[in-house]
Design a protein around this motif. Structure first.
Motif, PDB file in Angstrom:
ATOM      1  N   HIS A   1     -10.838  21.092 -40.584  1.00 20.63           N
ATOM      2  CA  HIS A   1     -10.252  19.786 -40.922  1.00 20.63           C
ATOM      3  C   HIS A   1     -11.346  18.731 -40.862  1.00 20.63           C
ATOM      4  O   HIS A   1     -12.297  18.885 -40.103  1.00 20.63           O
ATOM      5  CB  HIS A   1      -9.134  19.451 -39.914  1.00 20.63           C
TER       6      HIS A   1
ATOM      7  N   HIS B   1      -2.266  18.151 -35.322  1.00 24.90           N
ATOM      8  CA  HIS B   1      -2.526  19.048 -36.450  1.00 24.90           C
ATOM      9  C   HIS B   1      -1.586  20.237 -36.331  1.00 24.90           C
ATOM     10  O   HIS B   1      -1.101  20.537 -35.243  1.00 24.90           O
ATOM     11  CB  HIS B   1      -3.978  19.557 -36.426  1.00 24.90           C
TER      12      HIS B   1
ATOM     13  N   ASP C   1      -7.912  15.616 -46.326  1.00 27.79           N
ATOM     14  CA  ASP C   1      -6.991  15.836 -45.210  1.00 27.79           C
ATOM     15  C   ASP C   1      -6.009  16.950 -45.588  1.00 27.79           C
ATOM     16  O   ASP C   1      -5.181  16.776 -46.470  1.00 27.79           O
ATOM     17  CB  ASP C   1      -6.243  14.521 -44.910  1.00 27.79           C
TER      18      ASP C   1
ATOM     19  N   HIS D   1      -2.566  22.120 -44.539  1.00 26.73           N
ATOM     20  CA  HIS D   1      -1.434  21.661 -45.361  1.00 26.73           C
ATOM     21  C   HIS D   1      -1.939  21.090 -46.684  1.00 26.73           C
ATOM     22  O   HIS D   1      -3.103  20.682 -46.771  1.00 26.73           O
ATOM     23  CB  HIS D   1      -0.648  20.597 -44.601  1.00 26.73           C
TER      24      HIS D   1
ATOM     25  N   GLU E   1       3.154  18.576 -43.227  1.00 29.84           N
ATOM     26  CA  GLU E   1       2.406  18.226 -42.017  1.00 29.84           C
ATOM     27  C   GLU E   1       2.462  16.715 -41.774  1.00 29.84           C
ATOM     28  O   GLU E   1       2.517  16.264 -40.640  1.00 29.84           O
ATOM     29  CB  GLU E   1       0.946  18.683 -42.140  1.00 29.84           C
ATOM     30  N   GLU E   2       2.439  15.941 -42.872  1.00 30.93           N
ATOM     31  CA  GLU E   2       2.249  14.486 -42.717  1.00 30.93           C
ATOM     32  C   GLU E   2       3.487  13.771 -42.188  1.00 30.93           C
ATOM     33  O   GLU E   2       3.369  12.711 -41.563  1.00 30.93           O
ATOM     34  CB  GLU E   2       1.805  13.870 -44.049  1.00 30.93           C
TER      35      GLU E   2
HETATM   36 ZN   LIG Z   1      -4.190  16.909 -41.874  1.00 32.47          ZN
END
Ligand SMILES: [Zn+2]
Length: 425
Positions: free
Chosen positions: A206, A374, A106, A95, A140-141
């Motif tokens: 990641h 994830h 991240d 992402h 994603e977050e």
């Molecule tokens: Zn992430």
């Protein structure tokens, strides 16, 4: 193509390596979009900065000759064609949205890792039978809009497109409107067609977001799965009373009960060592006044465990502890379930490809279970999936000081390259 034949072709590419300097430069260029004074990044999902970040990566994908499509929830897929029209894509991604005070790696790392694989294949004119795709998953977050891992969840069929479009931020703006506003409400269908796996395989690189690899001085984590999660709100009702005149034995103190819940959560997780996790991250007390015994408290509980039996044990232990706390404190304790993610076990073949690649490239590695969620966890429900972790400085993430070493970043992408090649040739 037979297995030995594939292995023979793979051997031809044994010396292939990514361009670590180019990858690092792309990471640093993307980090300028939404850069914070402390060296982090703030690029919340579906904001103008998210659009700018997406636009930049999409431009790079087009420069690399990829065909870009965008689905109805804003997931982006950029395809490098393969020679065999029968083959489904071998995909990598992550992402580009961040936490409010997020870091440079991240998510961005996984997306640019996939792009660097493509650039490397282009440089060396490598032809693959299966198409190769770069994926960017929406939100994603989960900071501005819930749920977290939104785009991959919709793609995997866990949420409907309508449900996702209707989600609103604190200002009342909807995902559907914001996707359209930033130009990422695409017309590609969301998810897989007719029940078949939409991807041949999915790999996500990641940063670890934890301290284990750094402590063990290992550049590569071969991720075998992710911890399951159960979240609860524990709501405690007691009685507001004056701090002076009310004798200790007559109190119905909700804050005291909350403290006991916090202690219990910690003990429950310690009983499930080494992989059990128990966290109380939020505590509210009412009326929150210095000289009033609080009549109300609410604490959040986050349990994680690599297997379902362990998670169920933790849930049962919490219920028993809360009954006990209620009785001791003469308060009402209500345990409300919020979130339930089953433990995730990644595809053994894909995990094996990652491990083999690390081995062949000579990178020290260990198997590791992800403590965080994830996009790969959702993708794993419908396609063979694996992840690659690299260490981050002091294990810190979701923080502007998040950092990683260029050599670890490059090692992770070389492993990604060789795992994908082994699958796609
Ligand atoms: Zn992430």
């Amino acid at each position: 193509m037979g297995k030995t034949e594939t292995q023979a072709i793979a051997a031809n590419f044994a010396s292939l390596r990514i361009d670590g300097a180019r990858l690092w430069q792309s990471l640093m260029d993307l980090a300028k979009i939404g850069a914070t004074p402390k060296g982090g990044v703030r690029r919340l999902a579906l904001t103008d900065l998210d659009r700018e970040g997406r636009d930049r990566v999409v431009e790079w994908c087009r420069d690399a000759g990829l065909a870009v499509r965008i689905d109805g929830v804003g997931n982006v897929f950029a395809r490098r064609a393969g020679t065999d029209p029968e083959r489904r894509a071998v995909v990598a991604g992550s992402h580009v949205d961040t936490q409010p005070s997020g870091g440079r790696f991240d998510g961005a790392f996984g997306v640019l890792a996939a792009l660097e694989v493509v650039r490397t294949l282009n440089d060396h004119a490598v032809v693959t039978a299966a198409p190769i795709e770069v994926a960017i998953w929406t939100n994603e977050e989960g900071t501005r809009f819930t749920p977290v891992m939104m785009g991959s969840g919709a793609w995997a069929g866990i949420y409907t497109v309508e449900h996702i479009h209707a989600q609103r931020d604190a200002e009342g703006k909807s995902v559907g409107d914001e996707l359209a506003r930033i130009g990422y409400r695409g017309d590609a269908p969301v998810g897989r067609a007719s029940g078949a796996p939409a991807f041949d395989a999915y790999f996500e690189a990641h940063i670890e977001q934890g301290p284990v690899l750094e402590a063990k001085k290992l550049p590569i984590g071969v991720v075998s799965g992710a911890l399951g999660q159960k979240w609860f709100d524990v709501v405690i009702d007691g009685m507001d009373a004056h701090a002076g005149p009310t004798p200790m034995e007559l109190r119905r103190d909700a804050a005291l009960a909350a403290a006991r819940v916090i202690e219990a959560v910690n003990c429950i997780a310690l009983d499930e060592a080494p992989h059990g996790r128990g966290t109380v991250g939020s505590v509210q007390v009412k009326p929150n006044s210095r000289n009033v015994i609080p009549g109300f408290a609410q604490v959040s509980v986050d349990f994680r465990h690599p297997n379902m039996a362990g998670l169920v044990r933790m849930e049962t232990a919490l219920a028993a502890a809360c009954d006990d706390i209620a009785e001791r404190g003469r308060v009402k304790v209500d345990v409300r379930p919020l979130v339930d993610f089953a433990p995730c076990v990644f595809d053994a073949t894909c995990v094996g490809l990652v491990r083999d690649a690390a081995q062949r490239l000579g990178f020290p590695h260990m198997d590791i279970v992800s403590g965080a969620g994830h996009d790969a966890v959702h993708v794993a429900t419908v396609a063979p999936t694996a992840m690659i972790f690299v260490p981050c400085k002091d294990g810190i993430s979701h923080n502007e000081i998040e950092d990683a070493l260029p050599e670890h970043i490059a090692a992770g992408v070389n492993v990604l390259l060789h795992a994908m090649l082994a699958r796609a040739l």
